[in-house]
Design an enzyme around this catalytic site. Sequence first.
Site, PDB file in Angstrom:
ATOM      1  N   CYS A  12       0.863  -1.180   0.000  1.00 27.92           N
ATOM      2  CA  CYS A  12       0.000   0.000   0.000  1.00 27.92           C
ATOM      3  C   CYS A  12       0.902   1.234   0.000  1.00 27.92           C
ATOM      4  CB  CYS A  12      -0.921   0.004   1.221  1.00 27.92           C
ATOM      5  SG  CYS A  12      -0.076   0.268   2.792  1.00 27.92           S
ATOM      6  N   HIS A  41       5.961  -6.128   7.294  1.00 23.61           N
ATOM      7  CA  HIS A  41       5.845  -7.580   7.464  1.00 23.61           C
ATOM      8  C   HIS A  41       6.324  -8.267   6.185  1.00 23.61           C
ATOM      9  CE1 HIS A  41       3.542  -6.880  11.062  1.00 23.61           C
ATOM     10  NE2 HIS A  41       2.586  -6.257  10.398  1.00 23.61           N
ATOM     11  N   HIS A  76       3.047   1.552  10.742  1.00 20.22           N
ATOM     12  CA  HIS A  76       2.024   1.152  11.720  1.00 20.22           C
ATOM     13  C   HIS A  76       1.776   2.227  12.768  1.00 20.22           C
ATOM     14  CE1 HIS A  76       3.465  -2.940  10.502  1.00 20.22           C
ATOM     15  NE2 HIS A  76       2.163  -3.152  10.506  1.00 20.22           N
ATOM     16  N   CYS A  98       1.787   5.930   8.432  1.00 15.62           N
ATOM     17  CA  CYS A  98       0.831   6.103   7.343  1.00 15.62           C
ATOM     18  C   CYS A  98      -0.143   7.233   7.692  1.00 15.62           C
ATOM     19  CB  CYS A  98       0.056   4.799   7.138  1.00 15.62           C
ATOM     20  SG  CYS A  98      -1.289   4.928   5.947  1.00 15.62           S
ATOM     21  N   HIS A 126      -0.965  -6.577  17.660  1.00 14.07           N
ATOM     22  CA  HIS A 126      -0.460  -6.058  16.388  1.00 14.07           C
ATOM     23  C   HIS A 126       0.055  -4.634  16.608  1.00 14.07           C
ATOM     24  CE1 HIS A 126      -0.357  -4.454  12.319  1.00 14.07           C
ATOM     25  NE2 HIS A 126      -0.238  -5.718  11.926  1.00 14.07           N
ATOM     26  N   GLU A 128       0.040  -1.925  14.936  1.00 16.95           N
ATOM     27  CA  GLU A 128      -0.858  -0.822  14.606  1.00 16.95           C
ATOM     28  C   GLU A 128      -1.896  -0.613  15.708  1.00 16.95           C
ATOM     29  OE1 GLU A 128      -3.760   0.471  10.934  1.00 16.95           O
ATOM     30  OE2 GLU A 128      -1.987  -0.747  10.508  1.00 16.95           O
TER      31      GLU A 128
END
Length: 152
Positions: A12, A41, A76, A98, A126, A128
């Site tokens: 992305c 990742h 993240h 991001c 995770h 993020e």
Amino acid sequence: MEVKVAKTAGFCFGVQRAVDKVYELIGSCPDRLFTLGPIIHNEEVVNDLEKKGVRVASEDDLRTLPEGSTVVIRSHGVGKEVYDHLEEYGLSYVDVTCPFVLKIHRIVAEESLKGRHIVIVGNADHPEVVGIKGWCEGPCTVIKTKEEAKKF
């Protein structure tokens, strides 16, 4: 057999931006360039960066990084406390969080300051989600499964 590559194959834009920035920084920070956690990742990219001298650091490593180190905050994002630690330890950093994730951080910070209970759907471990939780000033619940949602 015909193989077609999807128009949107690859990273992305937020991840691509982060990876490009780390490669750009390699020449200017020899032996002192770190990513806060793996930049993405993708083992191949992380290994290639390691071969070029980029090391992965954890939040626990921040206080012991060499003077003059530069830390890249990955796409993240991280919680507010991490920025405070970077400042406290006198570390330079490049923030490639991001823009969509930054928007979520702002919303969570604003809404939690209003006293709202923040609910995040995702995996609590995770990076993020950890980062989003790090902007909550009040109650926060992470829900991963249907069962947890029903119970909540």
